[in-house]
Write a protein that holds these residues in place. Structure first.
Motif, PDB file in Angstrom:
ATOM      1  N   ASP A  30       0.823  -1.201   0.000  1.00 44.09           N
ATOM      2  CA  ASP A  30       0.000   0.000   0.000  1.00 44.09           C
ATOM      3  C   ASP A  30       0.866   1.265   0.000  1.00 44.09           C
ATOM      4  OD1 ASP A  30      -2.542   1.315   0.149  1.00 44.09           O
ATOM      5  OD2 ASP A  30      -1.998   1.853   2.204  1.00 44.09           O
ATOM      6  N   THR A  31       1.599   1.494   1.089  1.00 42.69           N
ATOM      7  CA  THR A  31       2.465   2.686   1.185  1.00 42.69           C
ATOM      8  C   THR A  31       3.815   2.277   1.767  1.00 42.69           C
ATOM      9  OG1 THR A  31       1.677   3.244   3.409  1.00 42.69           O
ATOM     10  CG2 THR A  31       0.554   4.285   1.543  1.00 42.69           C
ATOM     11  N   THR A  32       4.843   3.005   1.370  1.00 41.29           N
ATOM     12  CA  THR A  32       6.180   2.793   1.947  1.00 41.29           C
ATOM     13  C   THR A  32       6.736   4.135   2.404  1.00 41.29           C
ATOM     14  OG1 THR A  32       7.284   3.073  -0.188  1.00 41.29           O
ATOM     15  CG2 THR A  32       6.663   0.826   0.454  1.00 41.29           C
ATOM     16  N   ALA A  33       7.459   4.106   3.510  1.00 43.85           N
ATOM     17  CA  ALA A  33       8.144   5.310   4.015  1.00 43.85           C
ATOM     18  C   ALA A  33       9.580   4.916   4.327  1.00 43.85           C
ATOM     19  CB  ALA A  33       7.449   5.845   5.261  1.00 43.85           C
ATOM     20  N   LEU A  34      10.528   5.652   3.771  1.00 43.54           N
ATOM     21  CA  LEU A  34      11.939   5.341   3.956  1.00 43.54           C
ATOM     22  C   LEU A  34      12.681   6.602   4.386  1.00 43.54           C
ATOM     23  CD1 LEU A  34      14.334   3.354   3.664  1.00 43.54           C
ATOM     24  CD2 LEU A  34      14.507   4.085   1.265  1.00 43.54           C
ATOM     25  N   SER A  35      13.412   6.514   5.483  1.00 41.04           N
ATOM     26  CA  SER A  35      14.218   7.660   5.936  1.00 41.04           C
ATOM     27  C   SER A  35      15.643   7.187   6.199  1.00 41.04           C
ATOM     28  CB  SER A  35      13.635   8.266   7.218  1.00 41.04           C
ATOM     29  OG  SER A  35      13.661   7.329   8.278  1.00 41.04           O
ATOM     30  N   SER A  90      -1.438  -5.200   2.524  1.00 43.21           N
ATOM     31  CA  SER A  90      -2.773  -5.754   2.843  1.00 43.21           C
ATOM     32  C   SER A  90      -3.020  -7.038   2.057  1.00 43.21           C
ATOM     33  CB  SER A  90      -3.867  -4.730   2.500  1.00 43.21           C
ATOM     34  OG  SER A  90      -3.910  -4.513   1.094  1.00 43.21           O
ATOM     35  N   ILE A  91      -3.940  -7.826   2.598  1.00 38.86           N
ATOM     36  CA  ILE A  91      -4.475  -8.971   1.846  1.00 38.86           C
ATOM     37  C   ILE A  91      -6.005  -8.935   1.981  1.00 38.86           C
ATOM     38  CG2 ILE A  91      -2.452 -10.448   2.163  1.00 38.86           C
ATOM     39  CD1 ILE A  91      -4.072 -11.915   4.354  1.00 38.86           C
ATOM     40  N   LYS A  92      -6.675  -9.585   1.019  1.00 41.67           N
ATOM     41  CA  LYS A  92      -8.140  -9.660   1.061  1.00 41.67           C
ATOM     42  C   LYS A  92      -8.555 -10.804   1.970  1.00 41.67           C
ATOM     43  CE  LYS A  92     -12.196 -10.030  -1.908  1.00 41.67           C
ATOM     44  NZ  LYS A  92     -12.802  -8.815  -1.344  1.00 41.67           N
ATOM     45  N   LEU A  93      -9.484 -10.511   2.878  1.00 42.15           N
ATOM     46  CA  LEU A  93     -10.015 -11.558   3.756  1.00 42.15           C
ATOM     47  C   LEU A  93     -11.088 -12.338   2.991  1.00 42.15           C
ATOM     48  CD1 LEU A  93     -10.293  -9.602   7.119  1.00 42.15           C
ATOM     49  CD2 LEU A  93      -8.556 -11.264   6.469  1.00 42.15           C
ATOM     50  N   TRP A  94     -10.995 -13.632   3.081  1.00 41.16           N
ATOM     51  CA  TRP A  94     -11.968 -14.439   2.352  1.00 41.16           C
ATOM     52  C   TRP A  94     -13.255 -14.624   3.142  1.00 41.16           C
ATOM     53  CZ3 TRP A  94      -8.198 -18.910   0.559  1.00 41.16           C
ATOM     54  CH2 TRP A  94      -7.362 -18.400  -0.456  1.00 41.16           C
ATOM     55  N   PHE A  95     -13.132 -14.739   4.421  1.00 37.18           N
ATOM     56  CA  PHE A  95     -14.304 -15.062   5.227  1.00 37.18           C
ATOM     57  C   PHE A  95     -14.416 -14.086   6.389  1.00 37.18           C
ATOM     58  CE2 PHE A  95     -12.374 -18.995   3.658  1.00 37.18           C
ATOM     59  CZ  PHE A  95     -13.370 -19.454   2.818  1.00 37.18           C
ATOM     60  N   LEU A  96     -15.584 -13.717   6.690  1.00 37.32           N
ATOM     61  CA  LEU A  96     -15.936 -13.005   7.919  1.00 37.32           C
ATOM     62  C   LEU A  96     -14.986 -11.866   8.279  1.00 37.32           C
ATOM     63  CD1 LEU A  96     -16.745 -16.203  10.011  1.00 37.32           C
ATOM     64  CD2 LEU A  96     -18.363 -14.750   8.778  1.00 37.32           C
ATOM     65  N   PRO A  97     -14.801 -10.891   7.394  1.00 34.85           N
ATOM     66  CA  PRO A  97     -13.910  -9.762   7.733  1.00 34.85           C
ATOM     67  C   PRO A  97     -14.389  -9.017   8.969  1.00 34.85           C
ATOM     68  CG  PRO A  97     -15.210  -9.296   5.768  1.00 34.85           C
ATOM     69  CD  PRO A  97     -15.427 -10.754   6.056  1.00 34.85           C
TER      70      PRO A  97
END
Length: 707
Positions: free
Chosen positions: A82-87, A669-676
C-alpha cells in the motif's frame, strides 16, 4: 462447522501474511543498504551511495508479489503493497558514527599488537627516562635561576667597581706619591697636586708679602705668584670635578648594587623552593604505569633504574648560596658608601683650604692635604687597587669559588648552541619547502572546517614546529615531549579504546612521508614536488593538522629530533654523572644528546630505522615514531575531522552527506476471504493495530538497518 473452518483458514492466511510482510520489509531494506558507496569501501567504511533508495525498495517489493509462473496456480496470499516510508540519517561524518565504523573495521585487523609492541620497547626505559625527565626539569629551572642570580651579583660588583673607578685620579690630585709628611719647597713651576701647593705655600706667602708694598712695575715675583695661584686653582677644580661625579655615581650605583644583591637573595630563596617542590612530580606516575604494566610479548632488558640522574639531582642543593654571603656583600656595599663619604668630606675640606690660600694668610693647608690623602689612599687600597685588602676583589673571589664549573659549562653551552643552530637551519629549510599542493591543502582545509562545523566541534590552530636555540630550553622541551608520550602510553594501557583504534586506522589507510627522501632533498638531491605533495604526508597531516605543504613535515622532523634528544640526553646524564656539579652534568648531557640526536636523524634517513638507545638495541622506523606521536597528540575529534577531510579529498565523497542508517515503514494488505467483520472485532478486542477496510486486512511493518 463451515464458519469454524472458514475462520481458521483466514487466520492461517493472516499469520502467513504477517510473516511474509516482515520478511519482505527487511529484505527490501537490506537491498537498499546493499547499494553502498564503493569508493568509501577503500577506507573500510560503509555509507549509502548515490542510487535511488525508493526505486530499489519499490523494485524488491514489486518483484516479491509478481504472479506465479505456474499455470493455473492459486494465490493463497494476494499481498498488495500500500504505502512505503523510507528515511536515512546518521551521516558518516558524525564523530560517533565514524568512530564506530573504525572500531568495526579495525577489530578484524588485530592492530593492538602493533601499538603494544612499540610500547613494549619503551617499557624498559621508563625508569631511566622518568629520572632523566625529572632531573632535567629540575635542573633546567635551577639553571635559569642560577644564571640570573649570578648575573645580578656580578652586576652588583660591577656597580661597586664603577663607583670606585670614579676616584682613580683623585690621589694624583692630592699627593703624588703619598707621604706622611710635607716639606717646604721654593716656588718653581705651578703646583700640580695639593701637596705641592702646601709645600710651596710658605714661600708663596713670603714672596707675596715682599711684592705687596711695591708698585706693580717693581714687583719681583708677580709671575711666580700668578703661576702658583693658577696651579692651585687647577688642582681645586680637578678635585671638585672628580668628587662631584663620584658622589652621584656612588649614590645611584651603590643603591642599585644593594637592590641587585637583595634580588639575588630572593632568587636564591626561589631556588630553595624549587628544589623542595621538585621532590614530587606528577608526570612520574605515567612512567611508573608503563614500567609496571604487564604486556604481551617479550620486553628488552631494562636500561637501568636512573640512579645516575637521581644522584645528580640530589646535588642540586649545592647550587644554593649561603645566606651569609648576601649579608657580607651588602655589608661591603655599605662600607664603600661610608668610606666614600669620608673621602668626600676630607676632599671638600681640602678644596676649601685651597680656595683660601690666595686670599688668606696662615691657611692650615698641610693638615688638610695629609688628612685627605690618608682617607683617599685607604679608599683606593680597599676598593680600587689590586691587593689582599681590596674587598671588591674579595667579593669576586668568593663568587668565583662557587663557580668552579661555569667556564666548562659555558663552553658546552656554546658548542650546543652551534649544533642547534644547524638543526634550526635544517628546520627552516624544510619550512620553506613547497610543491604544487597549495591549492590541494586549501581545499583540504575547507573540508576540515566543514566537518568541524558539522560536528559543532571547537577549532584549534596548529602550533608551528620549533626547536629552541637555547640548549636548556631545547632539552627541557624534549623531556616534556617524553612526558606527553608516556602520558599517552599510560592512558592507552588504562583503556584500550577509541584512540588506539583511531590511531591504527590512520596508520593502516593513510600515506606518510619517505624520511630518506626528505633528507636527500635537504642535501640538494631530491624533488620538492615528491616530498611535499599532499598524498605523501597524509599521516603527518592527521597528527599535526597544518594546511600547508611544509608545516606537517617540519613538525614531524622537529618532534623526532625532540624524541631523540630526550632519549640521548638521558644517556648523557648517565655517561657524564661523574662530573660532579649538577649544572655541568646537565650541560654535558644536553651536548651529548644534541650531538647523538643529529646522528640519529641521519641514520633514520639513510638506514630507515634507528636504535632506540645505546642500552636498548631495538629498531624504530619513521612510522613507529609517527605511531607514538599519534599517542602524544591526543586530540581525537580533530584527528577524526582530518581523516574525514582526507577521505573526502581522495574519494570525492562528502562523508557529512552520506548516511549509514535507514529506517522503513511499509503498509501492506491482503483480502479476507471469510468473515472480515469478525476479524475486525477480534482485533479491536485484542488491541491490535491492524485494520480491516473494504474486506482487506492492512498491517504496518517497520525495519531498521545500520552499517
Amino acid at each position: 462447522m463451515y464458519m469454524f473452518v472458514a475462520v481458521f483458514i483466514d487466520y492461517a492466511r493472516i499469520a502467513a501474511f504477517k510473516v511474509q510482510a516482515e520478511r519482505m520489509t527487511h529484505a527490501a531494506l537490506r537491498s537498499v543498504m546493499s547499494a553502498y558507496d564503493p569508493s568509501l569501501r577503500e577506507y573500510g567504511l560503509f555509507a549509502y551511495g548515490d542510487s535511488s533508495s525508493e526505486a530499489i525498495m519499490a523494485k524488491v517489493l514489486n518483484d516479491s508479489v509478481k504472479p506465479s509462473a505456474v499455470k493455473d496456480g492459486f494465490p493463497i496470499l494476494d499481498i498488495q503493497w500500500d504505502t512505503t516510508a523510507l528515511s536515512m540519517d546518521r551521516e558518516l561524518g558524525n564523530y560517533e558514527i565514524f568512530n564506530r565504523q573504525i572500531q568495526e573495521d579495525m577489530k578484524y585487523r588485530a592492530p593492538v599488537d602493533f601499538t603494544l609492541e612499540v610500547v613494549n620497547r619503551f617499557k624498559p626505559m621508563s625508569e631511566e627516562l622518568k629520572e632523566a625527565a625529572h632531573t632535567v626539569d629540575l635542573l633546567k629551572k635551577l639553571q635559569k635561576l642560577y644564571d640570573k642570580r649570578e648575573k645580578l651579583l656580578d652586576e652588583a660588583i660591577d656597580n661597586q667597581t664603577e663607583s670606585a673607578e670614579k676616584l682613580k685620579n683623585l690621589p694624583d690630585l692630592i699627593m703624588k706619591p703619598p707621604s706622611s709628611a710635607i716639606y717646604d719647597e721654593m716656588l718653581r713651576e705651578a703646583p700640580e697636586t695639593a701637596a705641592e701647593a702646601a709645600a710651596r705655600y710658605a714661600d708663596y706667602l713670603n714672596k707675596k708679602q715682599i711684592d705687596e708694598g711695591l708698585p706693580f712695575t717693581q714687583q719681583m715675583y708677580i709671575v711666580e705668584l700668578g703661576r702658583y695661584r693658577t696651579g692651585v686653582g687647577r688642582v681645586a677644580t680637578g678635585i671638585s670635578m672628580t668628587i662631584q661625579p663620584a658622589f652621584q655615581t656612588h649614590q645611584t650605583k651603590l643603591e642599585e648594587a644593594h637592590a641587585k644583591i637583595e634580588e639575588a637573595r630572593q632568587i636564591n630563596e626561589e631556588m630553595k623552593r624549587v628544589i623542595a617542590e621538585g621532590e614530587n612530580r606528577s608526570q612520574n606516575a605515567s612512567y611508573d604505569n608503563v614500567g609496571n604494566s604487564t604486556l604481551p610479548g617479550a620486553s628488552p632488558s631494562s636500561a637501568g633504574r636512573g640512579d645516575e640522574a637521581k644522584s645528580t639531582r640530589s646535588l642540586a642543593s649545592e647550587l644554593v648560596r649561603a645566606d651569609s654571603l648576601f649579608d657580607q656583600l651588602n655589608g661591603r656595599v655599605r662600607s664603600q658608601a661610608s668610606d666614600f663619604s669620608l673621602v668626600r668630606t676630607d676632599s671638600m675640606e681640602l678644596n676649601m683650604q685651597l680656595h683660601s690660600v690666595a686670599a688668606v694668610n696662615g691657611v692650615a693647608i698641610k693638615p688638610a692635604v695629609t688628612q685627605a690623602s690618608r682617607t683617599t689612599e685607604q679608599y683606593m687600597n680597599t676598593y680600587v687597587r689590586s691587593g689582599s685588602s681590596n674587598i671588591i676583589m674579595q667579593s669576586k673571589k668568593q663568587l668565583e669559588e662557587g663557580r668552579g664549573s661555569d667556564a666548562q659549562r659555558k663552553a658546552n653551552d656554546k658548542e650546543s648552541k652551534g649544533k642547534l643552530k644547524e638543526v634550526k637551519r635544517m628546520l627552516s629549510q624544510i619550512e620553506k619547502g613547497s610543491s604544487g599542493s597549495k591549492e590541494a591543502f586549501k581545499q583540504l582545509e575547507s573540508y576540515y572546517n566543514a566537518n568541524i562545523s558539522f560536528n559543532e566541534a571547537s577549532r584549534e590552530e596548529a602550533k608551528k614546529a620549533e626547536i629552541d636555540g637555547d640548549p636548556y630550553d631545547s632539552g627541557g622541551n624534549a623531556m616534556k615531549g617524553m612526558d606527553s608520550l608516556f602520558g599517552g602510553m599510560s592512558g592507552l594501557l588504562d583503556s584500550l579504546g577509541d584512540e588506539l583504534f583511531q590511531n591504527e586506522y590512520a596508520l593502516a589507510y593513510f600515506n606518510s612521508m619517505d624520511f630518506g627522501q626528505l633528507f636527500s632533498w635537504t642535501e640538494g638531491s631530491g624533488d620538492a614536488g615528491d616530498v611535499f605533495k599532499l598524498e605523501n604526508q597524509e599521516l603527518e597531516y592527521i597528527v599535526y593538522g597544518f594546511h600547508n605543504p611544509s608545516g606537517n613535515i617540519a613538525a614531524a622532523y622537529a618532534e623526532i629530533f625532540g624524541m631523540r634528544l630526550a632519549i640521548r640526553t638521558a644517556e648523557g646524564l648517565v655517561k657524564n654523572s661523574k662530573l660532579g656539579n649538577p649544572l655541568l652534568v646537565l650541560s654535558a648531557a644536553i651536548l651529548y644528546g644534541i650531538t647523538h640526536a643529529i646522528a640519529d636523524m641521519v641514520a633514520l634517513a639513510k638506514e630507515g630505522s634507528v636504535e632506540l638507545s645505546d642500552y636498548i638495541k631495538v629498531k624504530l622506523t619513521y612510522r613507529d615514531h609517527l605511531r607514538l606521536f599519534l599517542l602524544m597528540h591526543s586530540n581525537n575529534e580533530r584527528k577524526m575531522s582530518r581523516m574525514l577531510a582526507l577521505i573526502r579529498m581522495n574519494t570525492g565523497v562528502n562523508p557529512d552527506e552520506k548516511q549509514t542508517y535507514a529506517s522503513s515503514t511499509i503498509r501492506s494488505s491482503i483480502k479476507l476471504w471469510f468473515l472480515p467483520g469478525v476479524a475486525k472485532s477480534i482485533g479491536a478486542v485484542l488491541g491490535s493495530a491492524d485494520e480491516v477496510e473494504d474486506g482487506r486486512l492492512f498491517i504496518d511493518r517497520k525495519a531498521d538497518y545500520s552499517y
